[in-house]
Scaffold this motif. Structure first.
Motif, mmCIF file in Angstrom:
data_model
loop_
_atom_site.group_PDB
_atom_site.id
_atom_site.type_symbol
_atom_site.label_atom_id
_atom_site.label_comp_id
_atom_site.label_asym_id
_atom_site.label_seq_id
_atom_site.Cartn_x
_atom_site.Cartn_y
_atom_site.Cartn_z
ATOM 1 N N ALA A 1 0.717 5.565 -0.211
ATOM 2 C CA ALA A 1 -0.068 6.804 -0.204
ATOM 3 C C ALA A 1 0.868 7.951 -0.528
ATOM 4 O O ALA A 1 2.000 7.996 -0.049
ATOM 5 C CB ALA A 1 -0.707 7.018 1.168
ATOM 6 N N LYS B 1 -2.241 0.397 -4.413
ATOM 7 C CA LYS B 1 -1.407 -0.771 -4.136
ATOM 8 C C LYS B 1 -0.517 -0.930 -5.354
ATOM 9 O O LYS B 1 -0.980 -0.837 -6.493
ATOM 10 C CB LYS B 1 -2.262 -2.013 -3.899
ATOM 11 C CG LYS B 1 -3.012 -1.939 -2.576
ATOM 12 C CD LYS B 1 -3.766 -3.220 -2.269
ATOM 13 C CE LYS B 1 -4.499 -3.110 -0.943
ATOM 14 N NZ LYS B 1 -5.603 -2.135 -0.989
ATOM 15 N N ASP C 1 -6.955 2.494 -4.737
ATOM 16 C CA ASP C 1 -7.877 2.505 -3.600
ATOM 17 C C ASP C 1 -8.705 3.789 -3.589
ATOM 18 O O ASP C 1 -9.918 3.744 -3.499
ATOM 19 C CB ASP C 1 -7.123 2.345 -2.280
ATOM 20 C CG ASP C 1 -6.574 0.932 -2.107
ATOM 21 O OD1 ASP C 1 -7.151 -0.006 -2.702
ATOM 22 O OD2 ASP C 1 -5.572 0.766 -1.405
ATOM 23 N N SER C 2 -8.032 4.949 -3.669
ATOM 24 C CA SER C 2 -8.779 6.207 -3.696
ATOM 25 C C SER C 2 -7.930 7.332 -4.259
ATOM 26 O O SER C 2 -6.695 7.262 -4.251
ATOM 27 C CB SER C 2 -9.287 6.583 -2.298
ATOM 28 O OG SER C 2 -8.205 6.933 -1.474
ATOM 29 N N ALA D 1 0.858 -1.186 0.000
ATOM 30 C CA ALA D 1 0.000 0.000 0.000
ATOM 31 C C ALA D 1 0.892 1.233 0.000
ATOM 32 O O ALA D 1 1.845 1.317 0.777
ATOM 33 C CB ALA D 1 -0.902 -0.010 1.223
ATOM 34 N N TYR E 1 -4.166 6.813 -2.936
ATOM 35 C CA TYR E 1 -3.892 5.613 -2.145
ATOM 36 C C TYR E 1 -3.965 4.458 -3.127
ATOM 37 O O TYR E 1 -5.032 4.197 -3.687
ATOM 38 C CB TYR E 1 -4.908 5.450 -1.022
ATOM 39 C CG TYR E 1 -4.847 6.586 -0.018
ATOM 40 C CD1 TYR E 1 -4.016 6.512 1.097
ATOM 41 C CD2 TYR E 1 -5.598 7.739 -0.211
ATOM 42 C CE1 TYR E 1 -3.940 7.558 2.000
ATOM 43 C CE2 TYR E 1 -5.529 8.797 0.691
ATOM 44 C CZ TYR E 1 -4.697 8.697 1.789
ATOM 45 O OH TYR E 1 -4.613 9.730 2.683
ATOM 46 N N THR F 1 5.720 10.334 -1.734
ATOM 47 C CA THR F 1 5.130 9.835 -0.481
ATOM 48 C C THR F 1 5.480 10.710 0.711
ATOM 49 O O THR F 1 5.019 10.458 1.813
ATOM 50 C CB THR F 1 5.625 8.404 -0.180
ATOM 51 O OG1 THR F 1 7.040 8.454 0.056
ATOM 52 C CG2 THR F 1 5.323 7.457 -1.328
ATOM 53 N N SER G 1 -5.521 17.185 -2.943
ATOM 54 C CA SER G 1 -4.542 17.442 -1.887
ATOM 55 C C SER G 1 -4.960 18.723 -1.189
ATOM 56 O O SER G 1 -4.880 19.805 -1.756
ATOM 57 C CB SER G 1 -3.141 17.599 -2.479
ATOM 58 O OG SER G 1 -2.667 16.342 -2.876
ATOM 59 N N GLN H 1 -3.903 13.587 -3.997
ATOM 60 C CA GLN H 1 -3.593 12.556 -3.002
ATOM 61 C C GLN H 1 -4.137 11.224 -3.493
ATOM 62 O O GLN H 1 -5.314 11.131 -3.811
ATOM 63 C CB GLN H 1 -4.226 12.927 -1.660
ATOM 64 C CG GLN H 1 -3.834 12.020 -0.510
ATOM 65 C CD GLN H 1 -2.393 12.198 -0.072
ATOM 66 O OE1 GLN H 1 -1.859 13.294 -0.109
ATOM 67 N NE2 GLN H 1 -1.772 11.116 0.333
#
Length: 107
Positions: free
Chosen positions: A17, A67, A89-90, A15, A65, A31, A94, A63
């Motif tokens: 972000a 994998k 994921d999302s 993961a 998220y 990151t 920002s 921003q």
């Protein structure tokens, strides 16, 4: 046959972000601790398509998220390490959290 699987041994999906930008044929994921190049493939284009509607302009980082698999960059140009996005994921603008908290308090 073990040889067929050998390329997968040191690649693990993790993961990640960070702030993402795809501009002028180059994609970057920052990151905060590291900056990675992002491998340009179908998943990168999907991530970019999700980012575009929330970007203020073409230089605005969003921003994300995701994998992905982090590996050493095989190319001499670009960042030392690259991410291949496996799953999204999302994606969000920002924005500093403090501003949102102030707005909540003043209502």
């Amino acid at each position: 046959n073990l040889a067929a699987c050998s390329t997968q041994t040191n690649e693990k999906t993790e993961a990640i972000a960070g702030e993402f930008l795809y501009y002028d044929g180059a994609a970057v994921l920052n990151t905060g601790n590291d900056i990675y190049g992002v491998i340009i493939d179908d998943m990168l284009h999907e991530l970019h398509n999700q980012a575009v509607p929330i970007q203020k302009d073409s230089f605005d980082m969003v921003q994300v998220y995701v994998k992905g698999v982090i590996s050493d960059n095989p190319n001499t140009e670009g960042w030392a390490r690259v991410v291949q996005v496996i799953e999204i994921d999302s994606v969000a603008p920002s924005a500093p959290i403090e501003n949102q908290m102030i707005q909540i308090r003043t209502q």
